[in-house]
Design a protein around this motif. Structure first.
Motif, PDB file in Angstrom:
ATOM      1  N   ALA A  41       9.548  -0.150  -1.924  1.00 54.52           N
ATOM      2  CA  ALA A  41       8.599  -0.518  -0.871  1.00 54.52           C
ATOM      3  C   ALA A  41       7.599  -1.537  -1.381  1.00 54.52           C
ATOM      4  O   ALA A  41       7.184  -2.440  -0.643  1.00 54.52           O
ATOM      5  N   PHE A  42       7.199  -1.412  -2.639  1.00 58.36           N
ATOM      6  CA  PHE A  42       6.236  -2.367  -3.196  1.00 58.36           C
ATOM      7  C   PHE A  42       6.921  -3.630  -3.698  1.00 58.36           C
ATOM      8  O   PHE A  42       6.536  -4.751  -3.350  1.00 58.36           O
ATOM      9  N   ASN A  43       7.927  -3.490  -4.536  1.00 58.33           N
ATOM     10  CA  ASN A  43       8.415  -4.616  -5.327  1.00 58.33           C
ATOM     11  C   ASN A  43       9.154  -5.667  -4.513  1.00 58.33           C
ATOM     12  O   ASN A  43       9.014  -6.872  -4.774  1.00 58.33           O
ATOM     13  N   ILE A  44       9.922  -5.271  -3.518  1.00 61.44           N
ATOM     14  CA  ILE A  44      10.695  -6.252  -2.750  1.00 61.44           C
ATOM     15  C   ILE A  44       9.767  -7.166  -1.935  1.00 61.44           C
ATOM     16  O   ILE A  44       9.828  -8.396  -2.052  1.00 61.44           O
ATOM     17  N   PRO A  45       8.857  -6.618  -1.119  1.00 59.31           N
ATOM     18  CA  PRO A  45       7.909  -7.504  -0.419  1.00 59.31           C
ATOM     19  C   PRO A  45       6.988  -8.253  -1.384  1.00 59.31           C
ATOM     20  O   PRO A  45       6.622  -9.410  -1.134  1.00 59.31           O
ATOM     21  N   TYR A  46       6.618  -7.605  -2.470  1.00 59.47           N
ATOM     22  CA  TYR A  46       5.734  -8.219  -3.476  1.00 59.47           C
ATOM     23  C   TYR A  46       6.329  -9.509  -4.020  1.00 59.47           C
ATOM     24  O   TYR A  46       5.669 -10.555  -4.067  1.00 59.47           O
ATOM     25  N   LEU A  47       7.584  -9.471  -4.417  1.00 55.68           N
ATOM     26  CA  LEU A  47       8.221 -10.664  -4.963  1.00 55.68           C
ATOM     27  C   LEU A  47       8.419 -11.734  -3.893  1.00 55.68           C
ATOM     28  O   LEU A  47       8.333 -12.933  -4.175  1.00 55.68           O
ATOM     29  N   ALA A  48       8.681 -11.313  -2.664  1.00 48.42           N
ATOM     30  CA  ALA A  48       8.861 -12.292  -1.582  1.00 48.42           C
ATOM     31  C   ALA A  48       7.575 -13.069  -1.326  1.00 48.42           C
ATOM     32  O   ALA A  48       7.619 -14.233  -0.906  1.00 48.42           O
ATOM     33  N   LEU A  70      -5.379  -5.423  -2.251  1.00 48.63           N
ATOM     34  CA  LEU A  70      -6.697  -5.939  -1.868  1.00 48.63           C
ATOM     35  C   LEU A  70      -6.823  -7.434  -2.148  1.00 48.63           C
ATOM     36  O   LEU A  70      -7.384  -8.183  -1.339  1.00 48.63           O
ATOM     37  N   ALA A  71      -6.280  -7.887  -3.280  1.00 47.33           N
ATOM     38  CA  ALA A  71      -6.446  -9.286  -3.687  1.00 47.33           C
ATOM     39  C   ALA A  71      -5.703 -10.255  -2.781  1.00 47.33           C
ATOM     40  O   ALA A  71      -6.063 -11.431  -2.698  1.00 47.33           O
ATOM     41  N   THR A  72      -4.676  -9.791  -2.097  1.00 43.44           N
ATOM     42  CA  THR A  72      -3.858 -10.683  -1.277  1.00 43.44           C
ATOM     43  C   THR A  72      -4.256 -10.680   0.192  1.00 43.44           C
ATOM     44  O   THR A  72      -3.539 -11.230   1.033  1.00 43.44           O
ATOM     45  N   LEU A 119       0.826  -1.204   0.000  1.00 39.89           N
ATOM     46  CA  LEU A 119       0.000   0.000   0.000  1.00 39.89           C
ATOM     47  C   LEU A 119       0.864   1.260   0.000  1.00 39.89           C
ATOM     48  O   LEU A 119       0.616   2.199  -0.766  1.00 39.89           O
ATOM     49  N   ALA A 120       1.894   1.272   0.850  1.00 40.73           N
ATOM     50  CA  ALA A 120       2.782   2.437   0.893  1.00 40.73           C
ATOM     51  C   ALA A 120       3.486   2.639  -0.449  1.00 40.73           C
ATOM     52  O   ALA A 120       3.618   3.768  -0.935  1.00 40.73           O
ATOM     53  N   GLY A 121       3.927   1.534  -1.053  1.00 40.68           N
ATOM     54  CA  GLY A 121       4.607   1.634  -2.336  1.00 40.68           C
ATOM     55  C   GLY A 121       3.704   2.179  -3.421  1.00 40.68           C
ATOM     56  O   GLY A 121       4.137   2.970  -4.270  1.00 40.68           O
ATOM     57  N   ALA A 122       2.423   1.770  -3.406  1.00 42.46           N
ATOM     58  CA  ALA A 122       1.477   2.274  -4.403  1.00 42.46           C
ATOM     59  C   ALA A 122       1.321   3.786  -4.288  1.00 42.46           C
ATOM     60  O   ALA A 122       1.357   4.513  -5.296  1.00 42.46           O
ATOM     61  N   LEU A 123       1.158   4.281  -3.073  1.00 40.88           N
ATOM     62  CA  LEU A 123       0.936   5.710  -2.864  1.00 40.88           C
ATOM     63  C   LEU A 123       2.172   6.532  -3.215  1.00 40.88           C
ATOM     64  O   LEU A 123       2.088   7.573  -3.900  1.00 40.88           O
ATOM     65  N   LEU A 164      -1.406   3.309  -9.245  1.00 36.52           N
ATOM     66  CA  LEU A 164      -2.256   3.241  -8.057  1.00 36.52           C
ATOM     67  C   LEU A 164      -3.301   2.139  -8.207  1.00 36.52           C
ATOM     68  O   LEU A 164      -3.570   1.377  -7.254  1.00 36.52           O
ATOM     69  N   LEU A 165      -3.868   1.996  -9.399  1.00 32.64           N
ATOM     70  CA  LEU A 165      -4.866   0.959  -9.646  1.00 32.64           C
ATOM     71  C   LEU A 165      -4.252  -0.430  -9.536  1.00 32.64           C
ATOM     72  O   LEU A 165      -4.765  -1.294  -8.808  1.00 32.64           O
ATOM     73  N   ALA A 166      -3.147  -0.665 -10.255  1.00 32.12           N
ATOM     74  CA  ALA A 166      -2.559  -2.008 -10.307  1.00 32.12           C
ATOM     75  C   ALA A 166      -2.042  -2.455  -8.950  1.00 32.12           C
ATOM     76  O   ALA A 166      -2.325  -3.571  -8.486  1.00 32.12           O
ATOM     77  N   MET A 167      -1.281  -1.594  -8.290  1.00 30.51           N
ATOM     78  CA  MET A 167      -0.734  -1.965  -6.987  1.00 30.51           C
ATOM     79  C   MET A 167      -1.823  -2.048  -5.934  1.00 30.51           C
ATOM     80  O   MET A 167      -1.765  -2.893  -5.025  1.00 30.51           O
ATOM     81  N   GLY A 168      -2.840  -1.191  -6.050  1.00 31.11           N
ATOM     82  CA  GLY A 168      -3.952  -1.253  -5.112  1.00 31.11           C
ATOM     83  C   GLY A 168      -4.741  -2.545  -5.238  1.00 31.11           C
ATOM     84  O   GLY A 168      -5.174  -3.124  -4.235  1.00 31.11           O
ATOM     85  N   VAL A 169      -4.928  -3.019  -6.465  1.00 31.68           N
ATOM     86  CA  VAL A 169      -5.614  -4.292  -6.675  1.00 31.68           C
ATOM     87  C   VAL A 169      -4.857  -5.424  -5.998  1.00 31.68           C
ATOM     88  O   VAL A 169      -5.451  -6.296  -5.345  1.00 31.68           O
ATOM     89  N   THR A 170      -3.539  -5.435  -6.132  1.00 27.99           N
ATOM     90  CA  THR A 170      -2.736  -6.483  -5.498  1.00 27.99           C
ATOM     91  C   THR A 170      -2.839  -6.418  -3.986  1.00 27.99           C
ATOM     92  O   THR A 170      -2.951  -7.453  -3.310  1.00 27.99           O
TER      93      THR A 170
END
Length: 300
Positions: free
Chosen positions: A126-133, A201-203, A89-93, A193-199
């Motif tokens: 902030a988004f990509n590192i935790p996202y891939l993990a 919420l979806a997770t 969420l922080a990475g998206a913003l 914001l849309l793409a990262m926000g969807v992820t």
């Protein structure tokens, strides 16, 4: 291979797709910078090309420095939303704010532009590192992990097309000058914001692991990489790939204009064709990976 891991319960397609959709955002962040920012800084804002390139390089260095820190922070985080998802969420913003600002700077002063690049870098890491993990934590099955990554790579193609085909057309629709690239920043920010926000919420119902209190220093992490020769080779190959990709992407719009005599529409056509082929070929690569394994697929 652990048989229990290989036969783990299948993961819902909605989760795979929702998680993978975040890569639309990461690719828009990456390619809006690498494909358009150098041209915007030099041809539109009037910076010397060497200065513009050095500014972008400084932003990338900052990003590289922040990546292991965000990895460590997300490893140790304990929140009601889990240890990874708050960073999504922080990475998206932050990413969206940085993209909107960098293409709509209040001035062309270098500190202002660098500050916008810092915002983008903070958001991306902030988004990509935790996202891939998360892909390794949501399932124990190697087959399901391959499926997760297939969804991700498919959306990588979608995000790359948006960044290299749609965003140049947005710039062209606004005249290709300050107004056109101002629109690029706003559209790119909305897509991210849309793409990262969807992820994010979806997770919310995805399986997650929790920190056991481990603490690894940067020296320990670098030593682990250096001590694993196979991983170090893969890391080196990935680094070279990223350098080559960034160099070609940054110079492509100049090439299209100066050599091919085209404009952003020509650039958009090239991006659509090359990335369209990548997306269409995804089922083939997935099938080969399942049949002959990941090492053979990588070599091919």
């Amino acid at each position: 291979m652990d048989r229990s891991a290989a036969t783990a319960a299948p993961v819902a397609t909605t989760l795979k797709a929702g998680w993978g959709f975040g890569s639309v955002g990461t690719q828009v962040v990456l390619f809006s910078q690498s494909a358009l920012l150098l041209y915007f800084f030099s041809a539109v804002l009037g910076l010397q090309p060497g200065v513009a390139g050095a500014l972008l390089f400084a932003g990338k260095l900052f990003d590289a420095a922040m990546a292991p820190l965000f990895g460590a922070w997300s490893d140790r985080a304990r929140t009601p939303l889990g240890r990874r998802r708050p960073f999504l969420l922080a990475g998206a913003l932050l990413s969206a704010a940085g993209l909107a600002l960098v293409f709509n700077p209040p001035s062309s002063a270098l500190p202002v532009l660098f500050g916008a690049l810092v915002l983008i870098s903070l958001g991306y890491s902030a988004f990509n590192i935790p996202y891939l993990a998360m892909s390794a934590e949501m399932t124990d099955s190697p087959v399901e992990r391959t499926s997760f990554m297939s969804w991700r790579i498919a959306f990588v193609g979608v995000g790359t097309i948006l960044a290299t085909s749609v965003l140049p057309l947005v710039a062209r629709s606004g005249g290709g000058g300050v107004d056109g690239y101002s629109r690029v920043g706003l559209v790119a920010a909305a897509l991210v914001l849309l793409a990262m926000g969807v992820t994010f919420l979806a997770t919310r119902s995805a399986r997650a692991t929790e920190s056991r209190g481990e603490h690894y220093s940067l020296a320990t992490m670098f030593a682990a990489v250096a001590g694993n020769r196979a991983f170090a080779w893969l890391l080196g190959a990935k680094l070279l790939q990223l350098v080559g990709l960034a160099a070609s992407a940054a110079s492509m719009l100049y090439f299209v204009r100066a050599v091919l005599g085209g404009d952003e529409r020509t650039f958009a056509l090239l991006g659509a064709v090359s990335n369209g082929v990548s997306i269409v070929s995804m089922p083939l690569w997935t099938a080969i990976g399942r049949r002959w394994g990941k090492v053979a697929l990588y070599a091919l």
